[in-house]
Write a protein that holds these residues in place. Structure first.
Motif, PDB file in Angstrom:
ATOM      1  N   HIS A 181      78.382  44.401 153.693  1.00 61.13           N
ATOM      2  CA  HIS A 181      79.361  45.373 153.190  1.00 61.13           C
ATOM      3  C   HIS A 181      78.987  45.472 151.581  1.00 61.13           C
ATOM      4  N   GLY A 182      77.623  45.460 151.522  1.00 58.68           N
ATOM      5  CA  GLY A 182      77.006  46.334 149.573  1.00 58.68           C
ATOM      6  C   GLY A 182      77.910  46.377 149.166  1.00 58.68           C
ATOM      7  N   GLU A 183      78.587  47.159 148.941  1.00 59.59           N
ATOM      8  CA  GLU A 183      79.034  48.413 148.569  1.00 59.59           C
ATOM      9  C   GLU A 183      80.005  47.602 147.985  1.00 59.59           C
ATOM     10  N   GLY A 211      68.753  42.818 156.135  1.00 56.19           N
ATOM     11  CA  GLY A 211      68.952  44.257 156.083  1.00 56.19           C
ATOM     12  C   GLY A 211      69.211  45.239 155.562  1.00 56.19           C
ATOM     13  N   VAL A 212      68.748  46.855 156.400  1.00 57.85           N
ATOM     14  CA  VAL A 212      69.035  47.900 154.957  1.00 57.85           C
ATOM     15  C   VAL A 212      70.553  47.722 153.438  1.00 57.85           C
ATOM     16  N   ASN A 213      69.997  47.811 152.460  1.00 55.70           N
ATOM     17  CA  ASN A 213      71.672  47.302 152.047  1.00 55.70           C
ATOM     18  C   ASN A 213      71.600  48.408 150.007  1.00 55.70           C
ATOM     19  N   PRO A 214      71.561  49.371 150.372  1.00 60.21           N
ATOM     20  CA  PRO A 214      71.642  50.310 149.497  1.00 60.21           C
ATOM     21  C   PRO A 214      72.592  49.945 148.459  1.00 60.21           C
ATOM     22  N   ALA A 215      73.922  49.900 148.131  1.00 56.10           N
ATOM     23  CA  ALA A 215      74.191  49.508 147.330  1.00 56.10           C
ATOM     24  C   ALA A 215      74.264  48.276 146.766  1.00 56.10           C
ATOM     25  N   VAL A 322      75.704  54.226 147.535  1.00 52.71           N
ATOM     26  CA  VAL A 322      77.257  52.837 146.717  1.00 52.71           C
ATOM     27  C   VAL A 322      78.310  52.912 147.664  1.00 52.71           C
ATOM     28  N   GLY A 323      78.497  54.105 148.058  1.00 52.93           N
ATOM     29  CA  GLY A 323      79.660  54.038 148.960  1.00 52.93           C
ATOM     30  C   GLY A 323      81.172  54.039 148.997  1.00 52.93           C
TER      31      GLY A 323
END
Length: 383
Positions: A181-183, A211-215, A322-323
């Motif tokens: 829950h990076g965002e 893992g995939v974590n764009p934020a 960023v969500g």
């Protein structure tokens, strides 16, 4: 012998490297007792039509770190088919993600169907072990008489057998594992980096993406933290922890990967999984850092916030990665990173002596897990 592992590792989506570690550790342990073993792997949520022939051909089916969750029929949609197949089954290092803020955490969120399916599996399993004391307590509460605590199978790695923790006088390289829950956790992540930079101004600080974590990638770019997307190398990526003097972060299998290499490690507990490890290890090296729903705002405040958000998007568009919507619904306490910093600061003054002898915990977990897998192999290794 033909073994089939039911894995939690998703090749698509989040691509969580910790799940791949579980899968690989279990397979390596099987081969240590059955060198000629034929091992196949199926994903936990695959279509039954895709996996049924593989499972039917198995001599033994093993759930690697069975994910005990609500909506078990969704997490393991073909579990009922397995239980009706007649194939021998075992469970190694089952783990929960309990709602630990609830006084009825051993029941909250689980339906009668969930508990019935788990009970059927516990009764069918030839071996059933759990990876944490909270997970074991859940099984005890539900009456799963065959469940036995073992510890996380991911601690297993013969390369580090016999290694001990030693005093650490200088920290030059620090790894931060990224949060789920990076965002939501961007503020906590930022605070953790600030705290560590103050404590160890000469140290290099990197982020290991599990893992995939764009934020988190976005915030790292903004604050000058190098990012290593280790999930892109699922079989070897976690070896990166050998390069560091300290780990402080959010992923339980970053914590495990550092500790089994006898590297001081601290975990911010994001949920019931982190809480399970915090309760299981004999040292205080975790700090709760749970996300919570934001309190409901007054209607007028909601209208003002919506107007402000609209103006902000027109002036400076918010990156989709960023969500922002999810980040507004939940929050996580940045103070947890400050709390963790206080713990690390004192340990640094004492050469991280808190970890002296902690290898005894790890070897105890490994001995229990090896004994369980030996039982699986011995019970089915001869005609």
């Amino acid at each position: 012998m033909k073994y089939v592992l039911v894995s939690t590792y998703p090749k698509e989506g989040t691509q969580n490297i910790g799940d791949k570690l579980i899968e690989m550790s279990t397979a390596d342990a099987i081969r240590s007792f059955d060198p000629t073993a034929e091992i196949s792997t199926v994903w936990r949520a695959e279509d039954w039509a895709t996996v049924k022939d593989t499972i039917a051909d198995a001599d033994h089916l093993i759930f690697a770190c069975l994910a005990i969750r609500r909506n078990m029929h969704t997490i393991y949609p073909y579990l009922h088919h397995i239980l009706g197949s007649g194939v021998p089954v075992s469970v190694i290092a089952a783990g929960t993600n309990l709602q630990i803020a609830s006084p009825d955490m051993f029941k909250r969120g689980f339906t009668a169907a969930d508990l019935d399916l788990l009970k059927r599996l516990s009764e069918a399993a030839e071996v059933f072990t759990t990876r944490g004391v909270l997970s074991q307590a859940f099984c005890d509460e539900q009456g799963y008489a065959g469940a036995r605590f073992s510890g996380d199978v991911a601690f297993l790695d013969s390369r580090y057998d016999g290694w001990t923790f030693s005093r650490t006088e200088r920290i030059e390289r620090i790894a931060i594992s990224d949060p789920h829950h990076g965002e939501v956790y961007v503020p906590v992540f930022r605070t953790l980096v600030t705290v560590l930079r103050k404590l160890f101004p000469q140290a290099r600080i990197d982020c290991a993406l599990h893992g995939v974590n764009p934020a988190i990638e976005a915030i790292c770019s903004g604050i000058g933290v190098a990012v290593h997307p280790i999930y892109l190398e699922p079989e070897t990526g976690l070896d990166i922890y050998e390069k560091y003097d300290l780990h402080a972060g959010f992923r339980v299998h970053g914590h495990v990967s550092a500790l089994k290499r006898r590297i001081p490690s601290y975990l911010l507990e994001q949920d019931g999984r982190g809480a399970d490890y915090g309760a299981t290890l004999s040292r205080k090296i975790t700090v709760p850092c749970y996300r919570a729903a934001q309190p409901a705002a007054e209607p007028r405040a909601v209208a003002v916030q919506a107007y402000q958000a609209l103006i902000a998007r027109l002036v400076r568009p918010t990156p989709r990665s960023v969500g922002p919507a999810k980040a507004k619904r939940f929050s996580a306490p940045s103070a947890a990173a400050t709390f963790l910093g206080a713990l690390i600061a004192q340990d640094a003054r004492e050469g991280f002596s808190r970890f002296d002898g902690l290898e005894a915990d790890i070897m105890s977990f490994n001995n229990r897990t090896r004994a369980a897998i030996k039982q699986v192999c011995a019970g089915r290794s001869t005609p």
